[in-house]
Design a protein around this motif. Structure first.
Motif, short mmCIF file in Angstrom:
data_model
loop_
_atom_site.label_atom_id
_atom_site.label_comp_id
_atom_site.label_asym_id
_atom_site.label_seq_id
_atom_site.Cartn_x
_atom_site.Cartn_y
_atom_site.Cartn_z
N SER A 101 41.27 85.22 -37.32
CA SER A 101 40.51 85.87 -38.38
C SER A 101 39.65 84.84 -39.11
O SER A 101 40.04 83.69 -39.30
CB SER A 101 41.45 86.55 -39.36
N ALA A 102 38.46 85.28 -39.52
CA ALA A 102 37.50 84.37 -40.13
C ALA A 102 37.82 84.04 -41.58
O ALA A 102 37.27 83.09 -42.14
CB ALA A 102 36.10 84.97 -40.04
N SER A 103 38.71 84.81 -42.21
CA SER A 103 39.05 84.57 -43.61
C SER A 103 40.47 85.05 -43.87
O SER A 103 41.06 85.81 -43.07
CB SER A 103 38.09 85.33 -44.53
N GLU B 211 41.27 87.10 -46.17
CA GLU B 211 41.17 88.54 -46.42
C GLU B 211 41.21 89.32 -45.10
O GLU B 211 41.90 90.33 -44.98
CB GLU B 211 39.89 88.85 -47.17
N ALA B 212 40.44 88.84 -44.12
CA ALA B 212 40.44 89.50 -42.81
C ALA B 212 41.82 89.43 -42.16
O ALA B 212 42.29 90.40 -41.57
CB ALA B 212 39.39 88.87 -41.90
N ALA B 213 42.49 88.28 -42.28
CA ALA B 213 43.83 88.12 -41.71
C ALA B 213 44.80 89.10 -42.35
O ALA B 213 45.63 89.73 -41.66
CB ALA B 213 44.31 86.69 -41.89
N ALA B 214 44.71 89.26 -43.67
CA ALA B 214 45.59 90.20 -44.37
C ALA B 214 45.31 91.63 -43.93
O ALA B 214 46.23 92.44 -43.78
CB ALA B 214 45.40 90.06 -45.88
N ASP B 215 44.04 91.95 -43.70
CA ASP B 215 43.68 93.30 -43.25
C ASP B 215 44.21 93.56 -41.83
O ASP B 215 44.65 94.68 -41.52
CB ASP B 215 42.17 93.49 -43.29
N VAL B 216 44.15 92.54 -40.97
CA VAL B 216 44.72 92.68 -39.62
C VAL B 216 46.21 92.99 -39.72
O VAL B 216 46.72 93.90 -39.05
CB VAL B 216 44.47 91.38 -38.80
N GLN B 217 46.93 92.25 -40.54
CA GLN B 217 48.36 92.49 -40.70
C GLN B 217 48.63 93.88 -41.26
O GLN B 217 49.59 94.54 -40.87
CB GLN B 217 48.95 91.42 -41.61
N HIS B 218 47.75 94.32 -42.15
CA HIS B 218 47.94 95.65 -42.75
C HIS B 218 47.83 96.76 -41.72
O HIS B 218 48.69 97.66 -41.67
CB HIS B 218 46.93 95.88 -43.86
N SER C 293 32.21 97.73 -42.38
CA SER C 293 31.44 97.13 -43.46
C SER C 293 31.12 95.67 -43.21
O SER C 293 30.26 95.11 -43.88
CB SER C 293 32.21 97.26 -44.79
N ALA C 294 31.81 95.04 -42.26
CA ALA C 294 31.60 93.62 -42.00
C ALA C 294 30.89 93.42 -40.66
O ALA C 294 31.26 94.03 -39.65
CB ALA C 294 32.94 92.88 -41.98
#
Length: 496
Positions: free
Chosen positions: A314-316, A318-325, A384-385
């Motif tokens: 993940s590039a950030s 925040e993105a890593a947390a979203d992947v886990q979610h 959105s990204a």
């Protein structure tokens, strides 16, 4: 045609492009390799002597750990390879540099009032509930009687589905969400939302959701409740004519590739898919992501064994947390039904050379190219990204492509080893894994990925990207020529 292919410079296995016999001598990487056993197409061969406990690396990723010593030229399969421990499953590839994929190419698209770009000027008819879908067929027949060429529109698409009533909770909410997503898709130059009047999914709720999401353009979106009018067919024709007039002056204009959002899928891959169609999708993804566009990969059950890798890529934070979610939400859903999100490859998959769950995930991930993950999207949400996005959906062909379309992908590109006519409500590009399949079902396929075994890959990849840009600029896909469009919504929970 090369008989063995190394997919990444750091790999310690090569992949057979065709069935190879024991004792064959094969040239690979400018040296001779003597095969110690028969190697079916798609299967792995050790390039050097390796000891038990050593990792097997494919696509530059650790896909498993040897359970026994193997010799150079030996088949690596379920008899000597097991899944890697999570702590050991690390990528061996450096961060990708996509600069070589930069291009000055543009596509011809429709710039909408919202600022979004569509690649089609389609008319969408969106039912709030499944029981009224037969009426939509009559509406289309009447409109086409007056406009045999579809009037101002490229296609007339009925988003038929069986839902909208007798649904509860999250199941109901996500049905409404997907329908509102579709109504706001930039490929739609006009939308008629059609309801009955007594369903759970009331029109007022649809309007409220659409208004909150993006606002309602009354020139481009009409709402009709059949029980509230005397003649729903006459009223529908009036509304469709208004939409047709509003779209009459729509025109294509040059737009950069940064406006393109593409859904990616690998569906029932053939043994050679990682060498052919999947590889082409990965190249396409690199081109789109390098030029500021967006790609979307879904089918979380097939990716679940690589969740840790996706987090690391993940590039950030925040993105890593979203992947886990999104993986956590899907894992909880499976647990409700006493199922595991990660499953071992079936006997059929093992015969195609997929030995471990991690290998299945890595194979699927290659269709998305080399970009870092910029975002992860819950089911029913919009992209959105820019860059590579992971979308929550259940590894079902039509549900996944519908979810990608609902996320604002203007087209979906599918690598497949089987012949299937399914399509979403956006152009659905089918890439055949082998040439025999492409020749057999020419009306269902758009591109012969099997050519990657006989043509220089760079040459074929450029041809493929050019074809995708042509499709984005108006060239019809096979599903459009045949009038095949579909919508499938992820059904969960109970009914009342």
């Amino acid at each position: 045609m090369e008989k063995l292919v190394i997919l990444n410079d750091s790999d310690n296995v090569a992949i057979a492009t065709t069935d190879l016999a024991a004792k064959d001598t094969v040239n690979v990487n400018e040296r001779q390799l003597n095969l110690l056993a028969a190697v079916p197409a798609g299967n792995k061969v050790a390039l050097t002597d390796l000891a038990a406990g050593e990792p097997i690396v494919k696509f530059g990723q650790h896909i498993g750990t040897l359970t026994a010593d193997v010799k150079a030229g030996q088949l690596v399969d379920e008899h000597n390879l097991s899944d890697a421990a999570e702590d050991d499953a690390k990528s061996t590839s450096p961060a990708a540099d996509l600069s070589k994929y930069l291009t000055k190419q543009t596509l011809m698209g429709y710039r909408r009032k919202s600022g979004k770009v569509g690649i089609r000027n389609d008319l969408f008819i969106v039912p709030t509930v499944g029981c009224i879908t037969p009426l939509m067929d009559v509406m289309v027949q009447q409109f086409k009687a007056a406009h045999p060429d579809n009037g101002s529109f490229d296609n007339i698409i009925l988003l038929k589905h069986p839902y909208g009533c007798s649904q509860l909770g999250e199941d109901f909410e996500q049905t409404r969400q997907i329908l509102c997503d579709a109504a706001l898709h930039p490929n739609a130059g006009g939308v008629l939302v059609f309801g009955l009047g007594c369903e759970n999914n009331q029109m007022d709720g649809m309007k409220e959701t659409i208004e909150k999401m993006a606002g309602i353009d009354p020139d481009r979106m009409k709402f009709l409740v059949a029980q509230e009018v005397k003649n729903e067919f006459a009223t529908a024709q009036e509304m469709l004519e208004e939409l047709n007039t509003a779209a009459a002056n729509d025109h294509r204009e040059p737009v950069p590739l940064s406006e393109l959002k593409v859904g990616l899928q690998s569906v029932q891959p053939a043994a050679v898919s990682p060498l052919t169609a999947d590889r082409l999708l990965g190249h396409l993804a690199n081109v789109i992501n390098a030029n500021g566009g967006s790609t979307v990969l879904t089918g979380l059950p097939n990716l679940a064994a690589a969740e840790d890798e996706l987090v690391k890529q993940s590039a950030s934070q925040e993105a890593a947390a979203d992947v886990q979610h999104v993986f956590g939400h899907m894992r909880d859903y499976y647990a409700e039904f006493d199922q595991q999100l990660v499953s071992e490859p079936s006997a059929k998959e093992q015969a195609k050379g997929i030995t471990t769950a991690k290998e299945l995930a890595v194979n699927t991930l290659q269709t998305a190219g080399d970009a870092a993950i910029s975002g992860a999207i819950s089911y029913g949400k919009k992209v959105s990204a820019a860059g590579l996005n992971v979308l929550e959906a259940p590894a079902n062909d039509l549900i996944d492509s519908s979810a990608e379309a609902a996320a604002d992908c203007q087209l979906v590109v599918v690598s497949t080893g089987v012949a299937t006519p399914y399509a979403s409500f956006v152009p659905s590009v089918k890439v055949a894994a082998d040439s025999a399949l492409a020749a057999k079902k020419q009306r269902w396929f758009d591109f012969d990925g099997g050519q990657a075994l006989t043509k220089p890959f760079d040459e074929l990849a450029k041809e493929f990207v050019d074809d995708i840009i042509a499709i984005a600029s108006g060239k019809e896909t096979s599903n459009e020529k045949a009038g095949l469009h579909g919508l499938a919504i992820f059904k969960i929970g109970v009914t009342e």
